[in-house]
Write an enzyme that holds these catalytic residues in place. Structure first.
Site, PDB file in Angstrom:
ATOM      1  N   CYS A  65     -38.406 -72.335  57.077  1.00 40.30           N
ATOM      2  CA  CYS A  65     -37.511 -71.397  57.804  1.00 40.30           C
ATOM      3  C   CYS A  65     -37.660 -71.361  59.387  1.00 40.30           C
ATOM      4  O   CYS A  65     -38.736 -71.634  60.007  1.00 40.30           O
ATOM      5  CB  CYS A  65     -38.106 -69.922  57.318  1.00 40.30           C
ATOM      6  SG  CYS A  65     -37.018 -68.541  57.942  1.00 40.30           S
ATOM      7  N   CYS A  69     -41.240 -64.535  61.528  1.00 37.14           N
ATOM      8  CA  CYS A  69     -41.812 -63.526  60.769  1.00 37.14           C
ATOM      9  C   CYS A  69     -43.421 -63.573  60.365  1.00 37.14           C
ATOM     10  O   CYS A  69     -43.540 -64.491  59.765  1.00 37.14           O
ATOM     11  CB  CYS A  69     -41.258 -63.229  59.542  1.00 37.14           C
ATOM     12  SG  CYS A  69     -39.264 -62.910  59.766  1.00 37.14           S
ATOM     13  N   CYS A  72     -44.925 -64.016  56.948  1.00 35.95           N
ATOM     14  CA  CYS A  72     -44.274 -64.931  56.129  1.00 35.95           C
ATOM     15  C   CYS A  72     -45.014 -66.399  55.951  1.00 35.95           C
ATOM     16  O   CYS A  72     -44.990 -67.074  57.068  1.00 35.95           O
ATOM     17  CB  CYS A  72     -42.776 -65.034  56.167  1.00 35.95           C
ATOM     18  SG  CYS A  72     -41.868 -66.026  55.080  1.00 35.95           S
ATOM     19  N   CYS A 109     -33.471 -62.046  40.760  1.00 33.98           N
ATOM     20  CA  CYS A 109     -33.505 -62.050  42.316  1.00 33.98           C
ATOM     21  C   CYS A 109     -33.295 -63.555  43.074  1.00 33.98           C
ATOM     22  O   CYS A 109     -34.323 -64.096  42.740  1.00 33.98           O
ATOM     23  CB  CYS A 109     -34.600 -61.359  42.910  1.00 33.98           C
ATOM     24  SG  CYS A 109     -34.461 -59.564  42.314  1.00 33.98           S
ATOM     25  N   CYS A 142     -29.024 -60.228  42.194  1.00 38.38           N
ATOM     26  CA  CYS A 142     -29.273 -59.678  43.444  1.00 38.38           C
ATOM     27  C   CYS A 142     -29.633 -60.982  44.277  1.00 38.38           C
ATOM     28  O   CYS A 142     -30.372 -61.769  43.980  1.00 38.38           O
ATOM     29  CB  CYS A 142     -30.395 -58.929  43.689  1.00 38.38           C
ATOM     30  SG  CYS A 142     -30.908 -58.279  45.262  1.00 38.38           S
ATOM     31  N   CYS A 202     -30.571 -53.140  48.480  1.00 37.53           N
ATOM     32  CA  CYS A 202     -31.877 -53.259  48.040  1.00 37.53           C
ATOM     33  C   CYS A 202     -32.583 -53.459  49.348  1.00 37.53           C
ATOM     34  O   CYS A 202     -32.508 -54.415  49.984  1.00 37.53           O
ATOM     35  CB  CYS A 202     -32.291 -54.164  47.192  1.00 37.53           C
ATOM     36  SG  CYS A 202     -33.828 -54.676  46.853  1.00 37.53           S
ATOM     37  N   ARG A 272     -39.751 -49.853  43.665  1.00 31.06           N
ATOM     38  CA  ARG A 272     -40.227 -51.157  43.147  1.00 31.06           C
ATOM     39  C   ARG A 272     -41.641 -51.787  43.662  1.00 31.06           C
ATOM     40  O   ARG A 272     -41.889 -51.843  44.779  1.00 31.06           O
ATOM     41  CB  ARG A 272     -39.292 -52.461  43.067  1.00 31.06           C
ATOM     42  CG  ARG A 272     -39.613 -53.739  42.615  1.00 31.06           C
ATOM     43  CD  ARG A 272     -38.534 -54.751  42.729  1.00 31.06           C
ATOM     44  NE  ARG A 272     -37.207 -54.419  42.400  1.00 31.06           N
ATOM     45  CZ  ARG A 272     -36.224 -54.309  42.948  1.00 31.06           C
ATOM     46  NH1 ARG A 272     -36.375 -54.993  44.035  1.00 31.06           N
ATOM     47  NH2 ARG A 272     -34.897 -54.010  42.621  1.00 31.06           N
TER      48      ARG A 272
END
Length: 391
Positions: A65, A69, A72, A109, A142, A202, A272
């Site tokens: 990626c 972040c 992550c 998801c 999702c 979400c 969740r």
């Protein structure tokens, strides 16, 4: 205690607590944690009974990626030894999803690393959604693909997506300390794009990144203002090879207090328990079911969770039941006639809520948590491998 009685009454009326009340929940002692769980459990059961919704993650594209972040394992410059692979084919993703659905999940998801999807990526995910829905009646899908450009949320909905996930993660005041390649406002914009397109929004948070109690209140109150249908609460998994590898700030009791606070602030939303529950809640996971009405089954994006059968046994042993595919998750008032995202009472438009801006406060003092690096296991099975998934 009077505080908890007040919060229960407000939760049953969907009334927003004050910031002071929410902070007081986080400040309760470990001696009071069972009382806090019992109180928030009344709110949870009022809106969701004893049902537990199961969700299943499929990592469509892992690693590499360009975003930075800090939490992550897939970030730019990550040295975590995770699986790295490019896009799964629709049939591969559908096969991976089938394992979770066979284990009792009702929502799949679909997640892909990256800043956000190109239009070609949206086409690819649209084909994957169709492949999954062709094979599985009543499944919810999702998508979680990063920041959305104009028109992409609408295309995903047309393809059959039911929801879109994009977490705020932390408070606006501390966001720049966690990520520099995009902004907090970018994340809010994507949640609002999902709302406006009629997708069920979400959006949640990550706890345990060194934030203060005030930061947690800031982000949860911001989520309440955005009014997502579901609020995933992640507990940081401190991967070796990431900037936050040494952040072990959570105890099981603190995790329970955080979940209780989220339930009081978002009483009728699907709360969740997401990544990190096995690492930080550990043997206290069953108590968390009295606060949250939704969990992920099996493994996460780049780390392994406990066995899917252990999840099902835990739910049954705690006196809860798995929500069936034909059951509606959300309370009736959040599902308006004629469809829509189901977030707004009286047919209000999606994406119209403003997000409050609040400054970060000082960190609260807690006993340092024990580093349990033995519980952080890199995923080596399921999507992107030749091994059977955990479901």
């Amino acid at each position: 205690m009077d505080l908890l009685n007040t919060l229960v009454d407000k939760g049953l009326r969907r009334e927003l607590p004050t910031r002071e009340e929410a902070l007081a929940v986080l400040a309760t002692s470990d001696d009071d944690v069972v009382d806090v769980v019992a109180a928030a459990g009344k709110v949870r059961r009022h809106w969701f009974g004893r049902r537990v919704k199961l969700n299943y993650l499929v990592n469509l594209k892992s690693g590499l990626c360009p975003e930075d972040c800090s939490y992550c394992s897939q970030r730019l410059g990550s040295k975590a030894g995770i699986l790295k692979y490019t896009w799964l084919k629709p049939e591969e993703a559908s096969k991976a999803a089938a394992a979770g659905l066979a284990g009792g999940a009702k929502r799949v998801c679909l997640v892909a690393s990256g800043r956000g999807p190109t239009d070609r990526d949206v086409d690819r995910v649209s084909d994957t959604i169709k492949a999954i829905k062709d094979e599985n009646e009543n499944v919810e899908v999702c998508a979680c693909l990063g920041l959305l450009n104009d028109g992409q949320a609408e295309r995903l909905r047309e393809a059959g997506a039911d929801a879109y996930n994009h977490n705020l993660n932390t408070s606006e005041g501390t966001y720049g300390d966690i990520t520099t390649t995009h902004t907090y406002a970018d994340r809010v914009d994507t949640v609002q794009k999902a709302h406006a397109a009629g997708l069920s929004a979400c959006s949640g948070l990550i706890a345990g990144m060194g934030e203060s109690d005030e930061d947690l209140i800031d982000v949860v109150f911001a989520l309440r203002a955005l009014d997502p249908d579901s609020v995933p609460v992640n507990f940081l998994i401190p991967f070796e090879g990431t900037p936050l590898a040494k952040e072990w700030n959570l105890t099981p009791q603190r995790c329970l207090r955080i979940l209780a606070m989220v339930r009081f602030v978002c009483p009728d939303a699907e709360v969740r328990i997401a990544g990190g529950r096995e690492v930080h809640l550990r043997t206290m996971q069953p108590l968390a079911l009295h606060l949250a009405n939704s969990i992920f089954l099996g493994d996460y994006l780049t780390s392994e969770g406990q066995a899917g059968k252990a999840d099902l046994d835990m739910i049954a042993d705690a006196g809860f039941e798995v929500e069936g595919a034909g059951e509606v998750t959300l309370p009736e008032h959040r599902v308006p006639e004629g469809g829509g995202c189901g977030s707004h009472e009286g047919g209000g438009g999606c994406g119209s809520a403003s997000t409050p801006v609040a400054a970060a406060g000082s960190a609260s003092v807690e006993t340092p948590a024990e580093a349990r690096t033995d519980l952080v296991t890199v995923r080596r099975r399921g999507a992107g491998t030749d091994l059977a998934p955990n479901a």
